[in-house]
Design a protein around this motif. Structure first.
Motif, PDB file in Angstrom:
ATOM      1  N   ALA A 437       8.279  -4.235  11.089  1.00 53.46           N
ATOM      2  CA  ALA A 437       6.928  -3.721  10.802  1.00 53.46           C
ATOM      3  C   ALA A 437       6.817  -2.250  11.202  1.00 53.46           C
ATOM      4  CB  ALA A 437       5.886  -4.563  11.526  1.00 53.46           C
ATOM      5  N   GLU A 438       7.412  -1.936  12.350  1.00 57.64           N
ATOM      6  CA  GLU A 438       7.484  -0.537  12.799  1.00 57.64           C
ATOM      7  C   GLU A 438       8.056   0.346  11.707  1.00 57.64           C
ATOM      8  OE1 GLU A 438       5.806  -0.524  15.761  1.00 57.64           O
ATOM      9  OE2 GLU A 438       6.906   1.379  15.942  1.00 57.64           O
ATOM     10  N   LEU A 439       9.199  -0.102  11.235  1.00 61.09           N
ATOM     11  CA  LEU A 439       9.915   0.669  10.228  1.00 61.09           C
ATOM     12  C   LEU A 439       9.065   0.805   8.969  1.00 61.09           C
ATOM     13  CD1 LEU A 439      12.460   2.051   9.164  1.00 61.09           C
ATOM     14  CD2 LEU A 439      13.307  -0.193   8.487  1.00 61.09           C
ATOM     15  N   MET A 440       8.429  -0.282   8.580  1.00 58.28           N
ATOM     16  CA  MET A 440       7.632  -0.242   7.352  1.00 58.28           C
ATOM     17  C   MET A 440       6.485   0.745   7.501  1.00 58.28           C
ATOM     18  SD  MET A 440       7.420  -1.209   4.306  1.00 58.28           S
ATOM     19  CE  MET A 440       8.672  -2.485   4.316  1.00 58.28           C
ATOM     20  N   ARG A 441       5.875   0.742   8.681  1.00 60.98           N
ATOM     21  CA  ARG A 441       4.788   1.702   8.916  1.00 60.98           C
ATOM     22  C   ARG A 441       5.304   3.122   8.715  1.00 60.98           C
ATOM     23  NH1 ARG A 441       1.578  -1.233  12.493  1.00 60.98           N
ATOM     24  NH2 ARG A 441       3.290  -1.355  13.971  1.00 60.98           N
ATOM     25  N   ALA A 442       6.465   3.384   9.299  1.00 57.03           N
ATOM     26  CA  ALA A 442       7.044   4.734   9.191  1.00 57.03           C
ATOM     27  C   ALA A 442       7.375   5.069   7.747  1.00 57.03           C
ATOM     28  CB  ALA A 442       8.289   4.830  10.062  1.00 57.03           C
ATOM     29  N   LEU A 443       7.922   4.090   7.037  1.00 55.48           N
ATOM     30  CA  LEU A 443       8.282   4.313   5.637  1.00 55.48           C
ATOM     31  C   LEU A 443       7.064   4.638   4.797  1.00 55.48           C
ATOM     32  CD1 LEU A 443      10.854   1.515   4.690  1.00 55.48           C
ATOM     33  CD2 LEU A 443      11.067   3.947   4.204  1.00 55.48           C
ATOM     34  N   LEU A 444       6.017   3.844   4.972  1.00 58.26           N
ATOM     35  CA  LEU A 444       4.831   4.044   4.160  1.00 58.26           C
ATOM     36  C   LEU A 444       4.159   5.371   4.505  1.00 58.26           C
ATOM     37  CD1 LEU A 444       3.429   0.419   3.921  1.00 58.26           C
ATOM     38  CD2 LEU A 444       4.688   1.722   2.211  1.00 58.26           C
ATOM     39  N   ALA A 445       4.208   5.702   5.785  1.00 60.70           N
ATOM     40  CA  ALA A 445       3.637   6.992   6.173  1.00 60.70           C
ATOM     41  C   ALA A 445       4.431   8.123   5.541  1.00 60.70           C
ATOM     42  CB  ALA A 445       3.644   7.122   7.701  1.00 60.70           C
ATOM     43  N   ALA A 446       5.753   7.986   5.590  1.00 62.23           N
ATOM     44  CA  ALA A 446       6.593   9.035   5.005  1.00 62.23           C
ATOM     45  C   ALA A 446       6.371   9.123   3.500  1.00 62.23           C
ATOM     46  CB  ALA A 446       8.056   8.757   5.311  1.00 62.23           C
ATOM     47  N   ALA A 447       6.203   7.962   2.854  1.00 61.95           N
ATOM     48  CA  ALA A 447       5.977   7.968   1.413  1.00 61.95           C
ATOM     49  C   ALA A 447       4.649   8.649   1.096  1.00 61.95           C
ATOM     50  CB  ALA A 447       5.997   6.551   0.859  1.00 61.95           C
ATOM     51  N   ALA A 448       3.683   8.446   1.956  1.00 55.30           N
ATOM     52  CA  ALA A 448       2.357   9.015   1.705  1.00 55.30           C
ATOM     53  C   ALA A 448       2.359  10.525   1.896  1.00 55.30           C
ATOM     54  CB  ALA A 448       1.333   8.355   2.621  1.00 55.30           C
ATOM     55  N   THR A 449       3.060  10.978   2.937  1.00 59.76           N
ATOM     56  CA  THR A 449       2.997  12.403   3.246  1.00 59.76           C
ATOM     57  C   THR A 449       4.160  13.184   2.652  1.00 59.76           C
ATOM     58  OG1 THR A 449       4.275  12.112   5.257  1.00 59.76           O
ATOM     59  CG2 THR A 449       1.884  11.911   5.455  1.00 59.76           C
ATOM     60  N   GLY A 450       5.151  12.458   2.174  1.00 64.32           N
ATOM     61  CA  GLY A 450       6.311  13.150   1.622  1.00 64.32           C
ATOM     62  C   GLY A 450       7.279  13.620   2.684  1.00 64.32           C
ATOM     63  N   ALA A 451       7.064  13.276   3.930  1.00 66.82           N
ATOM     64  CA  ALA A 451       8.010  13.673   4.983  1.00 66.82           C
ATOM     65  C   ALA A 451       7.959  12.649   6.106  1.00 66.82           C
ATOM     66  CB  ALA A 451       7.649  15.051   5.530  1.00 66.82           C
ATOM     67  N   ALA A 452       9.081  12.456   6.747  1.00 63.91           N
ATOM     68  CA  ALA A 452       9.106  11.499   7.847  1.00 63.91           C
ATOM     69  C   ALA A 452       8.894  12.237   9.162  1.00 63.91           C
ATOM     70  CB  ALA A 452      10.430  10.754   7.858  1.00 63.91           C
ATOM     71  N   ASP A 453       8.096  11.621  10.021  1.00 63.41           N
ATOM     72  CA  ASP A 453       7.812  12.249  11.323  1.00 63.41           C
ATOM     73  C   ASP A 453       9.028  12.227  12.228  1.00 63.41           C
ATOM     74  OD1 ASP A 453       5.309  12.695  10.569  1.00 63.41           O
ATOM     75  OD2 ASP A 453       4.447  10.951  11.596  1.00 63.41           O
ATOM     76  N   GLY A 454       9.710  11.114  12.163  1.00 63.95           N
ATOM     77  CA  GLY A 454      10.849  10.974  13.065  1.00 63.95           C
ATOM     78  C   GLY A 454      11.501   9.652  12.774  1.00 63.95           C
ATOM     79  N   GLY A 455      12.416   9.273  13.627  1.00 63.54           N
ATOM     80  CA  GLY A 455      13.053   7.988  13.448  1.00 63.54           C
ATOM     81  C   GLY A 455      12.083   6.867  13.798  1.00 63.54           C
ATOM     82  N   ALA A 456      12.457   5.656  13.389  1.00 67.11           N
ATOM     83  CA  ALA A 456      11.663   4.498  13.787  1.00 67.11           C
ATOM     84  C   ALA A 456      12.553   3.282  13.772  1.00 67.11           C
ATOM     85  CB  ALA A 456      10.492   4.294  12.818  1.00 67.11           C
ATOM     86  N   ALA A 457      12.321   2.377  14.692  1.00 69.52           N
ATOM     87  CA  ALA A 457      13.026   1.100  14.753  1.00 69.52           C
ATOM     88  C   ALA A 457      14.543   1.285  14.736  1.00 69.52           C
ATOM     89  CB  ALA A 457      12.604   0.201  13.579  1.00 69.52           C
ATOM     90  N   GLY A 458      14.986   2.394  15.293  1.00 65.04           N
ATOM     91  CA  GLY A 458      16.427   2.638  15.366  1.00 65.04           C
ATOM     92  C   GLY A 458      16.997   3.271  14.103  1.00 65.04           C
ATOM     93  N   CYS A 459      16.178   3.512  13.087  1.00 64.86           N
ATOM     94  CA  CYS A 459      16.669   4.148  11.872  1.00 64.86           C
ATOM     95  C   CYS A 459      16.331   5.636  11.943  1.00 64.86           C
ATOM     96  CB  CYS A 459      16.002   3.546  10.643  1.00 64.86           C
ATOM     97  SG  CYS A 459      16.285   1.778  10.513  1.00 64.86           S
ATOM     98  N   ASP A 460      17.234   6.489  11.434  1.00 64.63           N
ATOM     99  CA  ASP A 460      16.959   7.901  11.652  1.00 64.63           C
ATOM    100  C   ASP A 460      16.029   8.480  10.597  1.00 64.63           C
ATOM    101  OD1 ASP A 460      18.434   9.016   9.508  1.00 64.63           O
ATOM    102  OD2 ASP A 460      20.280   8.687  10.661  1.00 64.63           O
ATOM    103  N   ARG A 461      15.522   9.611  10.917  1.00 59.87           N
ATOM    104  CA  ARG A 461      14.473  10.220  10.132  1.00 59.87           C
ATOM    105  C   ARG A 461      14.907  10.499   8.696  1.00 59.87           C
ATOM    106  NH1 ARG A 461      11.626  15.963  11.401  1.00 59.87           N
ATOM    107  NH2 ARG A 461      12.485  16.581   9.409  1.00 59.87           N
TER     108      ARG A 461
END
Ligand SMILES: Cc1cc2nc3c(=O)[nH]c(=O)nc-3n(C[C@H](O)[C@H](O)[C@H](O)COP(=O)(O)O)c2cc1C
Ligand code: SF4
Ligand code: FES
Lengths: 826, 465, 206
Positions: A437-461
């Motif tokens: 779920a952590e990762l999904m939150r990060a993914l969706l946020a990145a998809a929305a903003t066009g950029a990833a804030d950082g890594g999440a759930a052990g996956c890199d940015r």
């Protein structure tokens, strides 16, 4: 795949003088066949790229520049093309090819498995030369060699059509057989000591046009003309692959794939193909058994005695102290009968077809569904959220693989560890256990903003940003249960987040047999038949069921926990084996011991029944009873009865009806057909399932679509903060399950226990690769071989779910978000 | 001839009189070294090309009507024009797999003048925007591999290959690669398969020809070693100069290997189109007549795949069209000469055995048919023939290559020529090639077959020496 | 038996770097393996398959297609006598018979001391120099029985070790592209634009 027989105006061609409308881009051999002109062929197979090797399909083609011989499996139709399939030149060429194929062929038809259904034999009888002009000695090879546990190869019979080798390479992606040598000395073979160990090896036997490849379970068992067949549905997993069940003298001898365009394209996993062996095994329960009080053993009993014991226990128990677990093994009709018995007659809602090993049914049923075809759409984007299709749903894996390899689909996998598709995935993300779920939150946020804030759930940015970019447009989600060593909550939350994204559609891939039918029949707490919540379905059921439970009941986890503290009086195991399939072995054991009575309805005495069943009611297997099956898409297709059940075993719905009668109720139906008509009454969903609809679509089946359930709010669990190693437990194709144990061709294929860790995590483990290690949790331990695997997330240890001798559920505490483990040398 | 280390007869090569376009340096001991190459006009063609726009270079090659030397004789400039615009990268694959029976020229070109070949590759890459060149040398040719490797190392060092060639923004790598023994890999699509690391089995066509779908599915030009070796000269001297040699439709020169029963077998650079077989076989400048003054029995004009010619065809010119119309092909520039002592059955067996050994095995008629032909011929040669075998040979042949098979005319028997090429039930022409010696010999020397079948002692079994 | 040695593996990687796809280096790498052991061992094939990223079955499928790869030990010197048409016309059969008698093996056989394997082969592209043969792919032209005996004697004496390496070793000069001189591989996956000199336009490259 061949001939993208596309849309567009028909192409007019002439075949043997008659005008024929072909599809644009269609291969000539297909266009002719669709119009009733069969061109002989050996190498051409509609589900694989043409190779034009055998040259049997030569016909005379004239595209305005004069007639010439062309292989019809290679030529695509063109406007005004004139084709002569029986011109003197074509017939001469075809007869020539036939003669060439025969000069080195042993002509041992009388002892060949393929005799009677062999195109080479048929063509020879029809057109072949009467007498051989070949007086030299034929090519010799060492007689049949076993190229895998189930497949034998007789190279003398082989006509080098490239079908098996193409299949292994193009379709299965397991190029473990190859042409070797050259010219007249060419042969198919494996490499030195590397067998054709493919989950799909049996398909090569089916598509071999001659008897060069034979399957151990069928060799020398029957002649084709002794067999009768019925089209049915594979039962070992939930894809619903269409099969032809073939039997002789009341024994199933062979199962073959049927080409359902929407489903399995004719392909099967070896488990689907050879799983029937278990039904005929010595381990089958052929009549009721009861626990002998004196010896503690299960002993044969009459149906009357056994049923009476069961009913005595049931009638003593208050409804809320009765629970029914399992049911994914059953046909839709039997599932409905059991739902009616449990919920409508006994009155308990403690009913669960899953054993805490799937996903929340209300979530699964609420999501907008995609079909396999929609998921595999050319050029589409597929998100795989869950387990490994290659290990869990092999025939779906083949479709997914084809979509990526041949149809330009993009795959994004979010799985607990690398899968059989990782090599093809555009993006592979393996979050730390419990943090999907952590990762999904990060993914969706990145998809929305066009950029990833950082890594999440052990996956890199960077990986998150890249995957997020691919989520830009439309996509479908293949949703399953990833690891069984964490709760489903995190993955369910991730799915719910995706469901929030407008047009996203889901293909649920819960693995277990007819689990989708079970959901649709209401075999889950809080559900009524027809993808309806119990509360919402009560009115409709009121006139049909004697009663309807007032409140939602317990799910499997709660039932077993309750049983382990003595709160369950009767536990019915409807083909369920909690000891092996529930996430927590200790709880399962205590529950079995703590339940008042345990009634198993099954084909085998599984480990749970052996431990605790007071009564075992012998059920009929999938080839022994008529009914229907609902696959992952919601597609309903027939299950055919091909043989009678062994001994006195009976269909599950009959057992339900019998128990109901003894409990003083009449379920009100006397055949699967009658059950179907009641289902159509009890559920809006099943109204589409008319006899006419089933008859109209015998191969593709009938799609049940729509849902009455809103997407539930699924709370994402807080990611655990600990820094220890976390367990990943995933399903494997072959494990120590009861069905496989009774299947001679797959016994022995289960891999021994392995503990896999990322090379970067090796330093945390005081043991060397390839040695035996002990994996321990607060709950228990297991011993396994340490294997280095880059596909496992750095903070995790991955094990197979039910490896022989090392069940992963010994380590897991039901309901914990993740399972922490330590690994040490043994 | 000239001083400076020039010798008349390098191993396997005879310097005949006449224009020298590709063999000019062969006589030098150090013909393969960069220094010699540069000292004799080498890389001038490349520099000329680099001064022109790529399209203009292509136009020169078109104007030169440079015919492919790999066997099919297709004009290189036209083939180059088949590249679909804009689908980069394009590749160049050099066919140095020379294995056709009787053929011996590409090996000489690679061993004796590797820089000339490299220069040709570079010119082609420049003209067409080819991104990488793979120079595929037959596996067995160790010396050719060494010479090319050394030449490439020199060329890279000197800035003729690789990054920013000669200081321009033309950059291309020429990569030496090699096979491992399979004649069929000379077929261009099999060559590409081999270069992709696969079994060398020809690809299906239509619709794929390499210019459209080649290496890694990308547009690819496949040219023969000799074809490319002409490019330096053409660029240095111009298309007009090139067209001043040879005939109008077949300009320039061609290398011909004349082998078998001739007094002076050798590889000759011959004016294309104007020279006749008679001059080549009997002329003083070339092979100088039949060995031991014997009679000519037959000759194969274009390598083992070609239908046979007989003495009455000696006056045909070395030009594709008339040779094709007369029932055979110029093929790979290999003329095999057989005198009156040659046993027709035995010779046919040699050639058929070759095709049977070399069939890739893909097409049923080729795989099974060539082997069967070989076994029947072997049986006849061993004195175990049956009268029905002759018809069987012809019928098996017909199932590989249906219909009248190309053949030379035979006025004595009132047989007209059947024009080249043969029809085929197979993917590539290898299978049908095996039919050439069978049909050629049965048509002309049927009595020898009959004698071998009925009178076992009539004909000497062994080929004469 | 043996995988590639560290040196050979390093060389293998240099070779692979010349191709857009590693699998294209398969045949050169198999030659490399054969140069190491004199024939292709299962372990070496496995190793090469691993390096180029295919299954051993695929690698063997390719390897067995080509004649030069040997899967069992052959003599240190592989004698290939051409018996195709041009050589046959000029006495190849006599040469084979002589070679066979001189070495005491039939074609296909290996001498007891493991020195020589005799093979008859198809056209070697030396047709005008018939009859011809090659020892470890080093040619001998217009070979008489005497020449043959001299050749065998010279090999046995070690006199021409320089010229004829042991079986498996093919070319001894390798392409080595100097640092910084490589234009760079163009894989279909990356290169989509026209090469620089094409884009530069109509006036020539420099
Ligand atoms: C069976 C077969 C073998 C061939 N062998 C060769 C060969 O060894 N060398 C060659 O250059 N072309 C060979 N070719 C012709 C090639 O396919 C191709 O036409 C040629 O390399 C194109 O080059 P070019 O246009 O410069 O002649 C062969 C063709 C066939 C069908
Ligand atoms: S004709 Fe023979 S060599 Fe050519 S592709 Fe077919 S089988 Fe291979
Ligand atoms: S079916 Fe067309 S060539 Fe085999």
């Amino acid at each position: 795949m061949t001939g993208p027989a596309g849309e567009g105006p028909a192409v007019e061609i002439t075949v043997d003088g008659a005008a024929v409308a072909a599809r644009p881009g269609e291969l000539l051999i297909e266009a002719c066949e669709r119009n009733g002109v069969y061109i002989p062929r050996f190498c051409y197979h509609p589900r694989m790229a043409s190779v034009g090797m055998c040259r049997m399909c030569l016909v005379t083609v004239d595209t305005g520049r004069g007639p010439s011989l062309q292989p019809s499996c290679m030529v695509t139709v063109a406007e005004a093309m004139a084709v002569e399939t029986e011109s003197a030149a074509a017939v001469k060429a075809q007869n020539g090819v036939l003669e060439f194929l025969l000069i080195n062929h042993p002509l041992d038809c009388p002892v060949c498995d393929k005799g009677g259904e062999c195109p080479l034999q048929d063509q020879t009888m029809a057109y072949g030369p009467g007498e051989s002009r070949f007086v030299e000695e034929k090519r010799h090879f060492e007689k049949p060699i076993a190229i895998s546990a189930t497949v034998h190869l007789d190279r003398e019979r082989c006509i080098l059509c490239d079908r098996c080798t193409r299949f292994a390479d193009q379709v299965a992606g397991d190029p473990l057989i190859s042409f070797m040598g050259r010219g007249g000395a060419t042969e198919v073979n494996t490499f030195a000591d590397e067998p054709f160990a493919s989950y799909f090896s049996g398909n090569t036997v089916q598509i071999c046009p001659v008897g060069a490849l034979t399957a151990e379970p069928y060799r020398f068992k029957a002649r084709p003309w002794d067999l009768t067949e019925a089209v049915s549905t594979a039962w070992v997993d939930s894809v619903g692959a269409r099969v032809s069940v073939q039997s002789s003298r009341n024994r199933v001898l062979r199962v073959q794939g049927v080409d359902a365009d929407a489903v399995n394209w004719g392909w099967l996993t070896d488990k689907e193909r050879f799983g029937f062996e278990a039904l005929d095994s010595d381990g089958r329960v052929t009549g009721p058994l009861v626990r002998d009080a004196a010896t503690g053993a299960l002993v044969p009993a009459s149906w009357a005695d056994a049923a009476t014991r069961a009913v005595e226990a049931l009638s003593r128990a208050p409804a809320e102290r009765v629970a029914v677990l399992g049911g994914a093994r059953l046909t839709n009709e039997s599932q409905y009968a059991w739902a009616k018995l449990a919920k409508g007659v006994i009155g308990t809602d403690n009913v669960d077809a899953q054993l805490d090993d799937g996903l929340p049914p209300e979530l699964v049923l609420s999501l907008p569904r995609a079909t396999i075809d929609e998921v595999c759409r050319p050029g589409g984007v597929i998100v795989l959220l869950g387990g490994d299709p290659k290990e869990e749903l092999g025939s779906l894996y083949l479709r997914l693989r084809h979509a990526v390899v041949s149809d330009g689909a993009t795959l994004i996998e979010i799985t607990p560890r690398a899968t059989g598709l990782s090599g093809l995935a555009a993006h592979s993300l393996h979050p730390r256990p419990g943090e999907t779920a952590e990762l999904m939150r990060a993914l969706l946020a990145a998809a929305a903003t066009g950029a990833a804030d950082g890594g999440a759930a052990g996956c890199d940015r960077a990986a998150i940003a890249a995957a997020a970019a691919a989520l830009d447009g439309e996509f479908t989600v293949v949703l399953g249960r990833g690891s069984l060593a964490e709760t489903a909550d995190s993955a369910a939350a991730a799915a719910a987040m995706l469901a929030g994204r407008g047009s996203v559609r889901f293909l649920p891939v819960l693995r277990r047999g007819n689990v989708n039918g079970a959901f649709d029949a209401g075999l889950a707490p809080g559900l009524a038949p027809g993808r309806t919540l119990l509360a919402a379905g009560t009115d409709r059921l009121a006139g049909i069921w004697p009663r309807v439970p007032a409140r939602p009941g317990r799910d499997a986890r709660a039932v077993l926990k309750a049983a382990s503290v003595g709160e369950i009086d009767v536990l019915v195991l409807l083909g369920a084996d909690p000891l092996n399939d529930f996430s927590d072995r200790a709880v399962a054991a205590n529950a079995l011991d703590g339940a008042g009575s345990v009634i198993a309805v099954d084909l085998f005495v599984n480990d749970s029944a052996a431990r605790a069943a007071d009564v075992v009611l012998a059920a009929a297997g999938p080839t022994e009873t008529e009914g229907t099956f609902t696959n992952i898409e919601g597609r309903v297709s027939p299950m055919a009865q091909k043989v009678t059940p062994p001994g006195t075993a009976r269909a599950d719905w009959m057992i339900a009806a019998d128990l109901a009668r003894r409990l003083g109720a009449d379920l009100g139906f006397a055949s699967p057909a009658e059950i179907r008509s009641e289902m159509a009454e009890a559920s809006e969903l099943h109204r589409a399932l008319t006899p006419e609809a089933l008859a109209a679509s015998p191969v593709e089946g009938v799609m049940l679509a729509g849902t009455q359930i809103p997407v539930p709010a699924v709370e994402a669990p807080v990611a655990p903060g600990s820094r220890g190693l976390r367990l990943v437990a995933t399903r494997t194709m072959y494990d120590d399950g009861v069905m496989l144990r009774h299947c001679p061709s797959s016994r022995g294929l289960a891999r021994g226990p392995e503990a896999r860790v990322n090379p970067a995590a090796l330093y945390r483990i005081d043991a060397r690769p390839s040695t035996t290690v002990r994996v321990s949790s607060a709950r228990g331990h297991l011993d396994a071989t340490l294997v280095v695997d880059e596909g496992v997330p750095v903070g995790a240890v991955a094990v197979g779910w039910l490896a022989p001798g090392a069940p992963a559920n010994a380590l897991i505490e039901a309901g914990s978000p993740v399972t922490e483990v330590t690994v040490e040398a043994r | 001839m000239a001083a400076d280390g020039y010798v008349d007869h390098a191993p396997g090569y005879v310097a005949n009189e006449g224009p020298k376009i590709v063999t000019g340096r062969f006589g030098y001991e150090d013909s393969h070294r960069l220094a010699r190459f540069e000292a004799t006009g080498g890389y001038e063609g490349l520099l000329r090309a680099l001064a022109l726009a790529p399209g203009a270079v292509h136009q020169q090659v078109r104007d030169a009507i440079l015919l492919g030397r790999g066997g099919a004789g297709f004009p290189a400039g036209v083939k180059w024009g088949f590249l679909p615009p804009g689908r980069y990268p394009y590749y160049l694959v050099v066919n140095g797999d020379e294995s056709e029976p009787g053929t011996y020229k590409d090996r000489l070109l690679m061993e004796r003048d590797p820089h000339q070949l490299i220069e040709g590759c570079l010119i082609a890459c420049y003209a067409l925007g080819l991104s990488q060149c793979f120079l595929y040398v037959r596996g067995e040719m160790a010396l050719a591999q060494e010479r090319i490797a050394a030449a490439l190392n020199e060329a890279y060092e000197a800035g003729y290959a690789g990054r920013r060639i000669c200081g321009t923004d033309f950059s291309v790598d020429v990569v030496l690669t090699w096979g491992a023994g399979a004649y069929i890999v000379g077929e261009e699509t099999a060559l590409i398969e081999s270069l992709e690391g696969n079994r060398g089995m020809p690809r299906l066509k239509p619709p794929y020809f390499p210019a459209a779908v080649g290496l890694y599915g990308q547009p690819t030009i496949v040219n023969n070693v000799e074809t490319l070796s002409n490019l330096g000269w053409i660029m240095a001297n111009g298309a007009d100069a090139y067209r001043r040699h040879g005939s109008e439709s077949s300009p320039g020169t061609r290398m011909f290997a004349v082998s078998g029963h001739v007094r002076r077998p050798g590889v000759y650079e011959v004016e294309h189109g104007v020279t006749t077989f008679r001059e080549l076989l009997y002329g003083d400048n070339f092979a100088r007549g039949i060995l031991h003054d014997r009679e000519l029995k037959a000759f194969i004009p274009g390598g083992g795949s070609a239908p046979w010619f007989f003495p009455e065809h000696l006056d045909l010119p070395l030009e594709a069209k008339p040779v094709g119309a007369a029932g055979s092909m110029l093929g790979s520039g290999a003329v095999v000469v057989m005198d009156e002592t040659t046993d027709a059955v035995d010779a046919a067996l040699r050639l058929v055995r070759f095709f049977a050994r070399e069939s890739c095995g893909k097409c049923t008629p080729c795989r099974e048919g060539t082997t069967w032909l070989e076994r029947i011929l072997q049986r006849i040669a061993d004195g175990r023939g049956r009268p029905s075998d002759i018809d069987l040979l012809l019928d098996v042949s017909d199932n590989i290559s249906p219909g009248p098979y190309p053949a030379a005319s035979d006025e004595a028997r009132g047989l007209a020529a059947v024009a080249f090429p043969p029809r085929q039930t197979t993917i590539c022409p290898l299978g049908p090639s095996a039919v050439a010696p069978v049909v050629s010999t049965i048509r002309r020397f049927r009595s020898e077959y009959e004698a071998r079948i009925t009178r076992r002692d009539a004909i000497p079994v062994k080929a004469a020496s | 038996m043996s995988r590639l040695t560290a040196d050979n593996e390093a060389r293998a990687r240099r070779i692979m770097a010349l191709y857009p796809r590693p699998k294209s280096a398969l045949i050169p790498l198999l030659h490399l393996a054969q140069s190491q052991d004199g024939h292709l061992t299962d372990e070496a094939v496995r190793h090469v398959a691993e390096l180029v990223g295919i299954t051993p079955a695929e690698a063997a499928g390719t390897a067995t297609f080509y004649e030069m790869f040997k899967f069992h030990p052959v003599g240190r010197y592989l004698v290939n006598v051409c018996t195709n048409i041009s050589c046959a016309l000029l006495g190849a059969d006599d040469l084979v018979a002589h070679a066979s008698a001189a070495l005491g093996v039939k074609p296909g056989g290996t001498t007891d001391d493991g020195m020589f394997t005799l093979e008859t082969v198809e056209c070697m592209a030396a047709c005008t120099e018939a009859p011809c043969l090659a020892v470890n792919y080093r040619y001998r032209l217009r070979v008489t029985p005497n020449d043959f005996d001299d050749l065998v004697a010279a090999i046995r004496s070690g006199d021409i070790d320089q010229e004829i390496p042991h079986h498996g070793t093919l070319a001894r000069v390798h392409q080595e592209i100097p640092e910084g001189r490589m234009a760079g591989i163009s894989s279909p996956e990356q290169a989509r634009a026209a090469p620089a000199w094409m884009a530069a336009g109509a006036e020539g490259a420099g």
